[in-house]
Structures are given as structure tokens and as C-alpha cells.
Design an enzyme around this catalytic site. Structure first.
Site, PDB file in Angstrom:
ATOM      1  N   HIS A   1       0.816  -1.214   0.000  1.00  0.00           N
ATOM      2  CA  HIS A   1       0.000   0.000   0.000  1.00  0.00           C
ATOM      3  C   HIS A   1       0.845   1.257   0.000  1.00  0.00           C
ATOM      4  O   HIS A   1       0.370   2.325  -0.365  1.00  0.00           O
ATOM      5  CB  HIS A   1      -0.974   0.006   1.180  1.00  0.00           C
ATOM      6  CG  HIS A   1      -0.312  -0.188   2.514  1.00  0.00           C
ATOM      7  ND1 HIS A   1       0.147  -1.419   2.935  1.00  0.00           N
ATOM      8  CD2 HIS A   1      -0.024   0.678   3.506  1.00  0.00           C
ATOM      9  CE1 HIS A   1       0.688  -1.290   4.143  1.00  0.00           C
ATOM     10  NE2 HIS A   1       0.599  -0.032   4.501  1.00  0.00           N
TER      11      HIS A   1
ATOM     12  N   HIS B   1      -4.763   6.467   8.097  1.00  0.00           N
ATOM     13  CA  HIS B   1      -4.300   5.388   7.224  1.00  0.00           C
ATOM     14  C   HIS B   1      -5.096   5.397   5.921  1.00  0.00           C
ATOM     15  O   HIS B   1      -6.313   5.520   5.921  1.00  0.00           O
ATOM     16  CB  HIS B   1      -4.472   4.035   7.926  1.00  0.00           C
ATOM     17  CG  HIS B   1      -4.014   2.873   7.092  1.00  0.00           C
ATOM     18  ND1 HIS B   1      -2.753   2.338   7.215  1.00  0.00           N
ATOM     19  CD2 HIS B   1      -4.630   2.166   6.109  1.00  0.00           C
ATOM     20  CE1 HIS B   1      -2.625   1.337   6.354  1.00  0.00           C
ATOM     21  NE2 HIS B   1      -3.750   1.212   5.677  1.00  0.00           N
TER      22      HIS B   1
ATOM     23  N   GLU C   1       2.578 -24.515   4.061  1.00  0.00           N
ATOM     24  CA  GLU C   1       2.108 -24.450   2.681  1.00  0.00           C
ATOM     25  C   GLU C   1       2.158 -23.040   2.118  1.00  0.00           C
ATOM     26  O   GLU C   1       2.346 -22.849   0.916  1.00  0.00           O
ATOM     27  CB  GLU C   1       0.691 -25.015   2.580  1.00  0.00           C
ATOM     28  CG  GLU C   1       0.570 -26.507   2.923  1.00  0.00           C
ATOM     29  CD  GLU C   1       0.556 -26.809   4.419  1.00  0.00           C
ATOM     30  OE1 GLU C   1       0.482 -25.850   5.225  1.00  0.00           O
ATOM     31  OE2 GLU C   1       0.614 -28.003   4.784  1.00  0.00           O
TER      32      GLU C   1
ATOM     33  N   HIS D   1      -3.991 -36.918  -3.017  1.00  0.00           N
ATOM     34  CA  HIS D   1      -4.991 -37.355  -2.047  1.00  0.00           C
ATOM     35  C   HIS D   1      -6.321 -36.623  -2.225  1.00  0.00           C
ATOM     36  O   HIS D   1      -6.933 -36.149  -1.270  1.00  0.00           O
ATOM     37  CB  HIS D   1      -4.456 -37.177  -0.613  1.00  0.00           C
ATOM     38  CG  HIS D   1      -3.317 -38.101  -0.309  1.00  0.00           C
ATOM     39  ND1 HIS D   1      -2.101 -37.998  -0.956  1.00  0.00           N
ATOM     40  CD2 HIS D   1      -3.194 -39.144   0.528  1.00  0.00           C
ATOM     41  CE1 HIS D   1      -1.298 -38.944  -0.521  1.00  0.00           C
ATOM     42  NE2 HIS D   1      -1.921 -39.659   0.367  1.00  0.00           N
TER      43      HIS D   1
ATOM     44  N   GLN E   1      -8.341 -34.831   5.540  1.00  0.00           N
ATOM     45  CA  GLN E   1      -7.277 -35.079   4.565  1.00  0.00           C
ATOM     46  C   GLN E   1      -7.785 -35.120   3.128  1.00  0.00           C
ATOM     47  O   GLN E   1      -7.001 -35.338   2.206  1.00  0.00           O
ATOM     48  CB  GLN E   1      -6.586 -36.432   4.864  1.00  0.00           C
ATOM     49  CG  GLN E   1      -6.332 -36.723   6.318  1.00  0.00           C
ATOM     50  CD  GLN E   1      -5.310 -35.804   6.925  1.00  0.00           C
ATOM     51  OE1 GLN E   1      -4.181 -35.730   6.468  1.00  0.00           O
ATOM     52  NE2 GLN E   1      -5.697 -35.065   7.958  1.00  0.00           N
TER      53      GLN E   1
ATOM     54  N   ARG F   1      -4.630 -40.943  -4.593  1.00  0.00           N
ATOM     55  CA  ARG F   1      -3.832 -41.780  -3.716  1.00  0.00           C
ATOM     56  C   ARG F   1      -3.764 -43.230  -4.183  1.00  0.00           C
ATOM     57  O   ARG F   1      -2.685 -43.822  -4.215  1.00  0.00           O
ATOM     58  CB  ARG F   1      -4.446 -41.733  -2.314  1.00  0.00           C
ATOM     59  CG  ARG F   1      -3.733 -42.617  -1.297  1.00  0.00           C
ATOM     60  CD  ARG F   1      -4.308 -42.414   0.093  1.00  0.00           C
ATOM     61  NE  ARG F   1      -3.614 -43.240   1.056  1.00  0.00           N
ATOM     62  CZ  ARG F   1      -3.951 -44.498   1.343  1.00  0.00           C
ATOM     63  NH1 ARG F   1      -4.970 -45.067   0.739  1.00  0.00           N
ATOM     64  NH2 ARG F   1      -3.256 -45.182   2.234  1.00  0.00           N
TER      65      ARG F   1
END
Lengths: 615, 615
Positions: free
Chosen positions: A68, A253, A356, A405, A417, A463
Site C-alpha cells: 500500500h 491510514h 504451505e 490425495h 485429509q 492416492r
């Protein structure tokens, strides 16, 4: 530059930030003013960058994580002479390169799109890793962060990764201006709160007054001479610095300074300090090209092979053929089969552990450095990085994501999962490609194709073992499909992909035995979708059943429906998908319980053909 | 229990973990064996829990963050006498309550679904916050984590939050067994690496041998007597502990122990140690009920009001009526308008700073403690918490998520701030409700309705002011829609929601002027969708145009298509959506550039009515 010049440059950056936002009627001048001195010293005395050759292998890399504060970046570009004042005044206007938050799609000097906070450092870590392990041309990566964004866990994933990998080519500068969007940050001006966190993650830290240009200059020097650790420079600054009406004031801001002319006067008026950014050292990329010949693995029809196994082998072969291919995994390489690549090409394999967001950010960083990354984890866990994938698309980043999977077919491990939302997530990403192979040969061919695509490419693997239904010479163009059963008398088309292809074939066989000939389409390319084949099937068979191991929203069924959303005739259709919450059970029990097995398809097909409206 | 008994109990938990996984043929016994002593001491000597009354307000709360160690949890349940051996042996079978990863949908003693690593601590922080600020019945929250999952940034978001809030009712136990799924973790048995990170985030830490039951017992005692800080107990353990063939061995993650009988013998064989978990202290919830009378804000037709403003006011009113309503925001409360609630109900407002994962996790924790949470941030940034939303659905958690600043209509800030994938993400969540109001009165009514719904509720709000088109007495049932223009001669239906409703009305007016009467449907309930009204419109007008400020995949267009995916006749239809990558521009310029403004709708409608197939 000397002290006086640096001070002048800092003021100029403030003035231009205030001007740009005032002209636009929006933007973040106060967040720019806090970091102006940090930016001035960096660009004037430390950054090495050839603006005429953004791809120069020796260029340092600068990431404005607090995107920003774009007015500050553009003001620095202006000082460096690469944009002019006229362009500065197009800030935030339709068609301007100077967007509210910078993106590499429009500006060649921007490494990655920012604006979703907490992403600049993770991507910077990815670039620094490329520098340390692959490019080795000595460039440094500078990341300017805000203090608010240090609340994002992704920042600490990145800190962990950088500390562990001893990325001494990485410097993060934290602009601790004490004020977030809606008020004070958690730690205010407690610099040590940030410093001790970075130190705990094995960083070198320096705490300074971010408006003391000499202190800033020394801190950058200290960072550059630090070996074996990344450095975090924690700088105390004031938001809106330099203008009494804005300095250290809450509530300002993301707002242009009210009396811009007055503020500019208070800052000493416009200046024309010219900035000469240092040239990068002569450097040459160490790119080797690989064997150049892709020898894909292949299997015989009838073999039982999991598509994740085929993926791992194909990626390994791709890595042998092309030296620009790199692989990243989230500590599940034995499951995704990325470990096969790791064994063959350890120097190009990046273990990201269970992080991740950092994994996808590393992929984005690698892509920014010219690599073709493949990032792998369970399909379900790619949701963790959704915001990073979204921002990667805004960057125009070319990355491959592979989710293993997929679906209820994983069996006993249960819903946590199971990737059941991944197709929806990946399809909704701008410019993405979404592929879902059903057998090993198809998987291998698709892996080879993804390397040449642009944008976000997603490959969904499974899988369990599946029968090889295609010969090794079959081709699978992206945007295509395969018609696996077809006759002139077909009364129904079943559209499947991945694990449901075998179920569709079994259902087609069962219905054929009842005198209902059924067409079966393997829609391995979920996006883009093969409109022509679907349309022909609709015309010739009249009705369609889609069947997918995914929730009903956003996946295969939606992809098929979209193929008919062009105003033309639309066939009657029924969607089979996972509508219940699965528990633990064997894979075949799961497919049955979810209503996506052969029996369910046959039942739905029978009803549809009989013109009954399925309730 | 004394030392000997604890040791025996630990061995029993190991034996039963090995047995359960062996019986199932899958599961994670080695991850259970490392934590068995930690669990034995906790359940035997420190946890206070009435299994017959899971809702007891004085119950401690236990979260198994490393959800794959479910055999250990179920073994403990068996020791506590709440499941029997027969049920234990149903582990991971179809229909069993004992899933691969525990969920509260099936087991009343489970606080939150786990299995996506790095989520247990964040949810535990949410519960502990409820305990500290709302319930105040003195319960403690115990979270058992793995070491691998500390790589997740979400863990450090949680650590930051807990340290800052001084949650001394929270204890995290880290089972440092050194081995992740595919091999050693980053820090192996370096306990201090973890401890110094927690300390940097202002936690009290204790480092122990996790197989020394006395040390474990003392550490729990120390945690309970620590005031003003949460405690992290960092325990050195061995994966597969107690069996030579598995202890500290790589490559055995997620696999049943090979020679189960031998292993059980080596562990000393089955035992029947009975565990008496302590009763919770007498406690009463402090729930007040609120005024009970909901006085929603309302506006006159024709006023210009942003739906985010209406949301903020309605939520505040809801908070006055119901004392179980809490609000959480990601440091953008001035933008989402959650700040209105904060001003009126500060004791029930939780500032989560820029940490969307922790925000959603806190909401899940609050819901577990009987509250009705509303968590707000920009729609775009909810993607950051996608995995948490997915897991919340698996928990069956009842939470409200509100995403402001939807779509290109935000204008100049550019794509990083635009929610363009949020509808796809939220629709694909199991059992979710997705609402997208177009005006202030509609927004207020929908906020009121969401409080009574189950599962994940998503409300999408807009930044800019919009004309109030509905009177304050209009009702907007979830699953319904509003027909805003309609005649018997309509030749086309335009389906819109949110900001595109006004555009659709303008387009309808324009087309009416050309002699093409157009029906307009405000599809404020995107999921569930009003199938009947859409079907009637299709029958009566023959063709549909959908128009949405969202990517074409997974949003309104898909929702409408799904309404026709039941095997019945399907109208011709065209989808207008955001197919380009926006930059910075004014809101009206953005809608025009994306092809979702009134002109674009009129053009598409004209073509469709003329039976032309749009290319």
C-alpha cells in the site's frame, strides 16, 4: 549519497508520495512517509539494480511487502529517472502502470504483487533461496515490511525458513510506525518485541531510528556484512513523518493528506534530487539446460498405478530434461511422490516442511527467478495457501501446484485429509489451468505439458492405484478431453475425471447391458474445458450426467455447465458429487456413500434417460 | 495416580493404540506412542472433565492438535471408561465414531476437528479467550501439538495472540518426537529451538523428558501455577516409544506396527488400568441473555448506504439483543464496520490484528463455547483462512464470516484488495450458507437471520454506497430471492446480486425502452439458491443472463446453473463476470471494464433475446 543528500531525498520521496495521493484522491501517503528515509538510503547507497535490464542476473531484488506504500515506490522510481512526473500523476488511474498496489504484470521492476500483507517476506525468502542455491550471482534480496503485517503467521513461516536456511543474502527492513489501519499495533514502538522474535528464529537483528539516515546506512552495511544469518532491521519510524498534521496521528491510514499544498510546503517543497542506483556487478546465470530430451515414464494398459506415482516419476524425468525445473514439498514428499524428484535432483528440491504458504511463496520466488516450480502437498492443504495462489495470479506468476490425495477416494483418513474444495479454489483463480488425470500415462503427459503453460497450473492426483486405460502414445492436449465410449445411438453422456472415470466406464457397461448405450467423456482438462466435445455429446445424446469426487460447487459439474453458458441450447443434466460429510471408511465404501460410484451413476443415468426429473 | 500407575497407564495407551491401528490396518500408532505418557499424566492427574456432561461450564478443554494420533485419544477414552474395547476396535471403519482424525460431529468430547496441522492451538486460543473474557468459570485449555506442525505460521499467529492476551488458562504440550512424516523435523530434539520461539512470543516454557512421568506431572503443575502467561511444555519424546522395532525409527509414520502381537508383548501386554478423570469444579455460565428484542436499523428507500455500513449497525443491534453474539476482526474494523460493534460491546469484541487464520480459529473456539461469532475482514483476505473454514465445516462449527470490499467495485485499490474468489470458496464449503445483499435493509435482515443458522454462514458486503431499494419491512428468507421487475411478457431474465442489482435494473429499464421487457431477480441467497423462482423465470422468459462481480467460476453463475442440474429443462443462458485482471480505476470504470455494468448487461441481453449465440 551523504547525510544531507539522503535527508533531501527522503523529503522528496515524501513530497512525491503526498502529491501522487493528492492527485489520485486516494492512496497511502502516511505509510509512505514513515518509510521514506529507509527507502532513500536503500536506493541511494545499497541497492544494486539496472533498471534498463530488470532481468540482469546480478540485480538485487527489492520487494515492497507493504504494497500500500506504493506512492513511495513510485516516488523512488521517479527519483531514479525511470518514470517521469507526468506518469507519477497517473497514480491509481484507469490504465496507469502505477496501481494502488504494485504488480509485475505492469511494472518490470516489481518482483511480486503485494497488497495482501505478510506475503512479501515469504516471496523474498523464495528469491533468496534461488539466489543461494541456484543462481549464485551474489544478489541480495531486500524486503520492506510494515509492522502490522508481522501479525501474519506467514511472516513467521518465512522467518523460520530463512533462519534455518541461513539466508544471509536476505535483509528485511521493518518500518515500525506504530500505527496500523485502525489504530495502534500490538507492540507499538517496542522494537525489541519484534527483534527478539526474529532472533528466536535465528536471525541477526539491528534496532535503529528509521529517520536517522546515518543509522539506517550503517544498519544496511551491517546486514550486508553479516554471514550465515538473514538480517532484520527493526526501524522506529513515525507514520506521516514530516508533517505536523499527520505525524504519528491515528485515523489517517489510507487517506490523502488533507492540505496537500501546505504539507508539501512544510516538507520543504518539491525537489529534483536525482538518484543513481548502483549498477549490479557483472554476473552470469549458471543455468544449465538439462538433457533437453524428455523421456517420460510410461505404462502398459491394464497396469495398476496411482496417478501420484506417475506424477513423481514424470516430474523426475522432466527435471532431467530441463534444468530450470524445481520441486518443493510440504513435508509429505513420500505421499505426493515428490521424493522421487528429490532423490534424483536434490540440488533443485526444496523441503518446505509443513508450511504451505511458504511453499507457494517459494514457488512464486523461484518463478520470479526464471524457474519452473512444482509445489506439492495434499490437495486439501493447498487451501492453506489460497491467498498466496490468488496473489500469484495477480503477479502473473507461472507456478505449478500439485494436490495429491484428492477426494473421498483416499478412504480411512477421513475428511480433514480429503481435497473436496480444491477444484473450486483453483478454477476460480484468474487465468488458471486445472487438470485431473485418471491414469498414469495421462498424468505423465500432462505433467510434461504443464511446464510450457503460463499462469497457475493445478494438477490433481489420487492416492490409490488405478488401471491404466490409455496407451503411452496417446496425447492429452490441455483444453481437450477423451471420449472413452461412443456410438451413434448413445442416449446419455457421462462426464467424469480422475477416479470417477473408472466408475463411469463400469456404469456405461452396466447400462449398455440394459440396452442403454452411454457415451463416456474423460474431462481431464477441467479448465479450460472442451466445449466442442461436450456440446457435440449434448446434441447427440440429449442429456448429461457429471460425476466428481469433489463437493458439488465449483468443480467438474460447474465446468461442464459453463461450457453451455454461451446462450446456445443446454442439455438436461444431473450432477453427482460429494454432498455428505464423509467419515472414515474404505475407498470403495466412500465412493458408494458419496453416491459417485458406478451404481450411483447407473441409477442417475437410467432416471435421466427415462426423462424422469431427479428430485 | 502415582508414578508406577502412570507408567502403567502410558503403556496401556500404547498397547491400545497399537491394537486399534492393527485392527484397522491403518492409522498412526507411532505418533500415539510418543505422546502416551504426556497423555496419561494429563488425563490421570490434571484434566478436569465430566464425560457425562461435555457441556459442563467448568470442564477443562482438551484439543488434540496432532489429530492423526487419534488412537491415543481413543485409548484414553477407553481407559476413562467412556468407550469400550469393542468400539475401540471399530477404529477407522465405516460408520464408526472413531475416525482417522477426531471430529466433534461424532464425538461429544472433541472440541474441534483436527487433522490439518497447526489448527489445534489457534482454536485452543479461541477457547481460552472465551474462558478468560466471557465464561470465567476457571477452566483450562490443554492443547497437545506435534513438533512438525510448529512449522505452520498459524501456530505463531496463535502464540502471538495468546502471549499478548496473557492467556494463563492455556497450556500447550509439544510432543517433540523428532520425526515428521517423511523424516526428521527441522529442529530434531533441540527443545530450546522451540522454547526460545515461544518465549519470544511472551510464553512461559518448560523443557522436559516427555517419558519421565514425574517430570511431566511437575511441568503440568508448573503450568497451572503460572500467572499472566500461557505455558508451553516442550517434551522430548521418541516416536514409536516402547517397541524396539519402532522406537525413534524413520519411515514408520502413519503405518500400523508390523508385528503387532510382538509389539504388544514387548509393551507388557494388554492392561486394564482404569482412569478416573477429575470432576470439574462447580461452575455456572455467566451468560446474560441480552435485551432479547432485536431493533434492527432501517433506512428509507432511495437513501445511499453502503451494505458494509448496514452490516455494522445491524450487528451492533444484534449484539444488544443477544449476549451470545461476539465479533472478531482482522485489524480492519474501520473498513468492515465491525468497529461499530466494538464501540457498543467492547467486552465481546476481539481484535485479531492482521491474522485471518487466528481470527477464524478464534471464531471456531467461541462457537465451541456456545457463542455466535461474526468474523470480519476484506472478502479477499478470507482466502487466507480457507483451510480453517474447511476444517470448521468438518467440526460442524456455527460461525459467521463477513467479507467486505467485494469485487472490482472497490475501485482504485486494485486486484489485491478485491474479493473475486470468495463466493467460489464459500459455496464449496460443506453445508455453508452464502448471502450477498444489495441494499442496507436487506443486509440488516440477513444479518439477523444468520444468527439462527447452522454451519458456516458467509455474508458478502460492498464498499461503496448503494441506493436502498427495499423498504424496511421487506423480508428476505435464506434460500429466497426477490423479483424486482416482472411482467407476463418478459423475454429475458437478468439474475444479479449485490452491486450488480442496480446495474441489472438500469439495463432492464434500457431494454424496456427498446421494447424488450426484462425480468430482474435479486439472488441475494447464493446458497441455498431459489430454484423455484429461477425455474419459473426460465419457463416464462426462456433465457437468462447472470451478472456478478466475481470471477466466472464458482459464483452466482454456477449457483444459477446448479438450480437447473436436476435433469429438467435448462434455459439458454449467458454469464457475465469478471474475466480480466483489473488494475486501478474508479468503481464505475471497473464495472464497465469488467463487462458487468448496465451497458454490458443490456448488450448481452439484446443478443440473447435475438437468439444469437454469444461467442
Amino acid at each position: 549519497m551523504n547525510t544531507e543528500e539522503l535527508v533531501e531525498l527522503g523529503q522528496q520521496l515524501r513530497v512525491d508520495s503526498v502529491r501522487a495521493a493528492a492527485e489520485a484522491g486516494s492512496g497511502h501517503p502516511t505509510s509512505s512517509m514513515s518509510a521514506a528515509d529507509l527507502m532513500a538510503v536503500l536506493f541511494a547507497n545499497h541497492l544494486r539494480y539496472d533498471f534498463e535490464r530488470p532481468a540482469h542476473p546480478g540485480n538485487d531484488r527489492f520487494v515492497l511487502s507493504k504494497g500500500h506504500a506504493s506512492p513511495l515506490l513510485y516516488a523512488a522510481y521517479k527519483a531514479a529517472g525511470v518514470i517521469d512526473d507526468e506518469e507519477l500523476r497517473t497514480f491509481r488511474r484507469l490504465g496507469s502502470r502505477l496501481e494502488g498496489h504494485p504488480t509485475p504484470q505492469r511494472l518490470p521492476w516489481v518482483e511480486t504483487a503485494t497488497g495482501s500483507l505478510g506475503q512479501g517476506l515469504p516471496v523474498g525468502v523464495g528469491i533468496a533461496l534461488a539466489g543461494q542455491r541456484l543462481d549464485r550471482t551474489g544478489y541480495r534480496v531486500w524486503v520492506l515490511c510494515g509492522d502490522s503485517e508481522l501479525a501474519e503467521g506467514s511472516v513467521w513461516e518465512a522467518a523460520e525458513h530463512a533462519g534455518y536456511e541461513r539466508l544471509d543474502n536476505l535483509v528485511v527492513i521493518v518500518d515500525v510506525n506504530r500505527l496500523g489501519q485502525r489504530g495502534p499495533t500490538r507492540h507499538g514502538h517496542d522494537l525489541d518485541a519484534y527483534a527478539r522474535r526474529f532472533r528466536a528464529f535465528d536471525w541477526h537483528t539491528v534496532e535503529i531510528d528509521g529517520h536517522d539516515v546515518d543509522a539506517v546506512d550503517r544498519a544496511y552495511g551491517e546486514a550486508l556484512s553479516t554471514r550465515g544469518q538473514p538480517t532484520a532491521i527493526i526501524a522506529r519510524t513515525l507514520k506521516g513523518k514530516g508533517v505536523a498534521a499527520t505525524e504519528d496521528h491515528e485515523g489517517l491510514h489510507g487517506k490523502p493528506v488533507k492540505d496537500a499544498d501546505e504539507a508539501i510546503a512544510e516538507l520543504g517543497g518539491p525537489r529534483s534530487v536525482a538518484l543513481r542506483v548502483q549498477e549490479p556487478p557483472t554476473a552470469r546465470s549458471l543455468h544449465s539446460t538439462g538433457s533437453g530430451e524428455l523421456e517420460l515414464p510410461h505404462w502398459d494398459k491394464g497396469e495398476q498405478v496411482a496417478t501420484r506415482d506417475a506424477f513423481g516419476q514424470a516430474l523426475t524425468a522432466l527435471g532431467t530434461a530441463r534444468a530450470d525445473v524445481v520441486a518443493l514439498d510440504g513435508e509429505v514428499g513420500d505421499s505426493t511422490r515428490a521424493e522421487l524428484f528429490a532423490k534424483e535432483h536434490p540440488e533443485r528440491y526444496f523441503e518446505c516442511y509443513i508450511a504451505e504458504q511458504q511453499m507457494v511463496a517459494t514457488a512464486v520466488g523461484m518463478a520470479a527467478r526464471g524457474r519452473v516450480p512444482y509445489a506439492t502437498t495434499f490437495a486439501a492443504f493447498l487451501t492453506r495457501a489460497h491467498d498466496f495462489v490468488r496473489m500469484a495470479a495477480i503477479s502473473g506468476s507461472g507456478i505449478n501446484l500439485v494436490g495429491s490425495h484428492a477426494g473421498v477416494a483416499i478412504g480411512q483418513d477421513g475428511p480433514s485429509q480429503m481435497g473436496l474444495e480444491d477444484l473450486a479454489m483453483m478454477r476460480s483463480v484468474h487465468g488458471s489451468t486445472v487438470l485431473y488425470p485418471c491414469d498414469a500415462n495421462q498424468t505423465a503427459k500432462l505433467v510434461a505439458e504443464t511446464a510450457a503453460l503460463e499462469g497457475i497450473r493445478y494438477l490433481r492426483t489420487s492416492r490409490g492405484a488405478a488401471e491404466v486405460v490409455y496407451g503411452p502414445d496417446e496425447e492429452f492436449p490441455v483444453g481437450g478431453s477423451k471420449v472413452l465410449r461412443s456410438s451413434a445411438r448413445d442416449r446419455l453422456t457421462v462426464v467424469a475425471a480422475g477416479v470417477t472415470v473408472a466408475e463411469a466406464l463400469a456404469a456405461a457397461d452396466a447400462l449398455a447391458g440394459e440396452g442403454i448405450p452411454v457415451r463416456v467423456i474423460d474431462l481431464y482438462s477441467v479448465k479450460p474445458v472442451d466445449r466442442d466435445t461436450l456440446r457435440r455429446a449434448a446434441e447427440e445424446t440429449g442429456c448429461l450426467v457429471t460425476v466428481e469426487d469433489h463437493h458439488p460447487e465449483g468443480g467438474l459439474g460447474d465446468a461442464v455447465a459453463e461450457a453451455f453458458a454461451d446462450g446456445g441450447p443446454v442439455p438436461r443434466l444431473v450432477r453427482l458429487a460429494v454432498r455428505t460429510m464423509p467419515g472414515s471408511a474404505a475407498p470403495d465404501e466412500q465412493l458408494h456413500a458419496a453416491g459417485i460410484d458406478a451404481d450411483s451413476i447407473a441409477t442417475a443415468g437410467r432416471l435421466l434417460v427415462e426423462q424422469a426429473v431427479v428430485p
